[in-house]
Scaffold this motif. Structure first.
Motif, PDB file in Angstrom:
ATOM      1  N   ASP A 112       0.821  -1.222   0.000  1.00 40.38           N
ATOM      2  CA  ASP A 112       0.000   0.000   0.000  1.00 40.38           C
ATOM      3  C   ASP A 112       0.852   1.268   0.000  1.00 40.38           C
ATOM      4  O   ASP A 112       0.438   2.296  -0.521  1.00 40.38           O
ATOM      5  CB  ASP A 112      -0.949  -0.005   1.207  1.00 40.38           C
ATOM      6  N   LYS A 113       2.062   1.187   0.536  1.00 38.19           N
ATOM      7  CA  LYS A 113       2.923   2.373   0.623  1.00 38.19           C
ATOM      8  C   LYS A 113       3.732   2.607  -0.658  1.00 38.19           C
ATOM      9  O   LYS A 113       4.085   3.732  -0.972  1.00 38.19           O
ATOM     10  CB  LYS A 113       3.914   2.244   1.792  1.00 38.19           C
ATOM     11  N   CYS A 114       4.046   1.550  -1.375  1.00 37.04           N
ATOM     12  CA  CYS A 114       4.985   1.759  -2.487  1.00 37.04           C
ATOM     13  C   CYS A 114       4.462   1.263  -3.827  1.00 37.04           C
ATOM     14  O   CYS A 114       5.251   1.045  -4.750  1.00 37.04           O
ATOM     15  CB  CYS A 114       6.337   1.142  -2.166  1.00 37.04           C
ATOM     16  N   PHE A 115       3.150   1.133  -3.958  1.00 35.32           N
ATOM     17  CA  PHE A 115       2.582   0.695  -5.228  1.00 35.32           C
ATOM     18  C   PHE A 115       2.922   1.703  -6.332  1.00 35.32           C
ATOM     19  O   PHE A 115       2.638   2.894  -6.209  1.00 35.32           O
ATOM     20  CB  PHE A 115       1.064   0.519  -5.110  1.00 35.32           C
ATOM     21  N   GLY A 116       3.607   1.237  -7.378  1.00 36.42           N
ATOM     22  CA  GLY A 116       3.956   2.094  -8.515  1.00 36.42           C
ATOM     23  C   GLY A 116       5.025   3.130  -8.214  1.00 36.42           C
ATOM     24  O   GLY A 116       5.298   4.023  -9.011  1.00 36.42           O
ATOM     25  N   ASN A 117       5.666   3.016  -7.057  1.00 37.73           N
ATOM     26  CA  ASN A 117       6.597   4.037  -6.578  1.00 37.73           C
ATOM     27  C   ASN A 117       7.936   3.409  -6.236  1.00 37.73           C
ATOM     28  O   ASN A 117       8.004   2.516  -5.392  1.00 37.73           O
ATOM     29  CB  ASN A 117       5.939   4.668  -5.333  1.00 37.73           C
ATOM     30  N   ALA A 118       9.015   3.895  -6.917  1.00 39.32           N
ATOM     31  CA  ALA A 118      10.316   3.239  -6.738  1.00 39.32           C
ATOM     32  C   ALA A 118      11.170   3.842  -5.629  1.00 39.32           C
ATOM     33  O   ALA A 118      12.349   3.556  -5.534  1.00 39.32           O
ATOM     34  CB  ALA A 118      11.087   3.276  -8.060  1.00 39.32           C
TER      35      ALA A 118
END
Lengths: 116, 116, 116, 116
Positions: free
Chosen positions: D104-110
């Motif tokens: 939930d915190k890093c979906f789609g986010n590197a």
């Protein structure tokens, strides 16, 4: 020799001597430290697209400045320890590259010289 | 800015432009090329003892000069492309290191600042 | 193919898919990430003597285990993305090394094959 | 432990012993050799676009197979010398990554975990 590089080499020599770190600064160890810093520099760009890498946000740019500094400092420290004139070495390599990569053979082509 | 570094940056910009290599010189690619050259520099020392690394035979020293040059050239090219003042970045980092590694805390001790 | 490596590849593919990270996992980016992790592994040893590197204290050993894991995971992920059979590649390279480094030519001698 | 990795470790140990190369294979040196091979792997991709990296021509793919093999062999050799169970280390790190990078915190986010 570039006087600003000579100044950094003197600052680094003093920094190491003050902390009794000379014992750790063999060329072998400095090459490893350089390698470690290279990893930190690479990490900044690893998930960015080519386009994003051309427009770094302020925080990433500040981080890049630090890592470029770290790499340069270990590089000039290694050159100092191994008695390498870093500027002369660059001019020599630039000349060699002109021979290895003649314009007519590699225009627009990123192949390594032994693949040309 | 160190005039010899500025000169190398100009020579590298001209070298790339003449060969239509600008297209390959995104910061991301330059970081990778820097990484590749770092590997070649490391290789020189990998099987040497610490002592041997302090007394390189002529052939290895010549090889080291080339690799130091290659690393420096990609580094200043990357700094140029990312608008980083490489000398100012070094002075800033030197100052920061003085704070991170106070002499009394790390005399003779190679621990990283977060392990002190 | 080693079933434990296949399992790791499946776990990594699932981990990336769940986080919508496939978009970042081009082979180019994975090679950079691998490079970044290599730097962290190298850092563990940079100030150690050869002798100290053979007897790592518990904390450093735990750190090394993590970095070895990070490097292996990116390596098998890259192999997966590029359709490389990593075990077959190793056996092929082991055979090639036997040819490049005949025992009688390189006994006790760490020279690279092109310097033999 | 994966029996194919154990087999490679045994082949590498035999290869080194036959050539009296044990003397060069301290963990410190193996980390440097690993670093050197990483540079060769990175070089394959440095001028490629992300898209090109997904579709390597046959020659580059063959080269990549060799470099992946070289990196893996030094990695498992280092693990062997440092008594690291490489597969157990991976499972431990995979679990740790699940905690560091909740979906939930890093979906789609590197972003790195400490930037989330």
């Amino acid at each position: 020799m570039c006087s600003e590089i000579k100044q950094i080499q003197q600052q680094l020599a003093k920094f190491a001597a003050e902390r009794d770190w000379e014992q750790f600064h063999s060329p072998k160890n400095l090459a490893m430290a350089l390698s470690g810093e290279m990893g930190e520099l690479t990490e900044i760009f690893q998930w960015l697209t080519t386009e994003q890498s051309k427009h770094l946000p302020a925080a990433k740019k500040a981080h890049l400045e630090e890592e470029i500094a770290d790499v340069l400092m270990y590089l000039v420290r290694l050159a100092d320890k191994c008695d390498v004139d870093i500027m002369a070495a660059c001019q020599k390599k630039l000349y060699k590259n002109e021979q290895k990569y003649p314009i007519d053979k590699c225009f627009g082509n990123a192949k390594k010289y032994n693949e040309l």
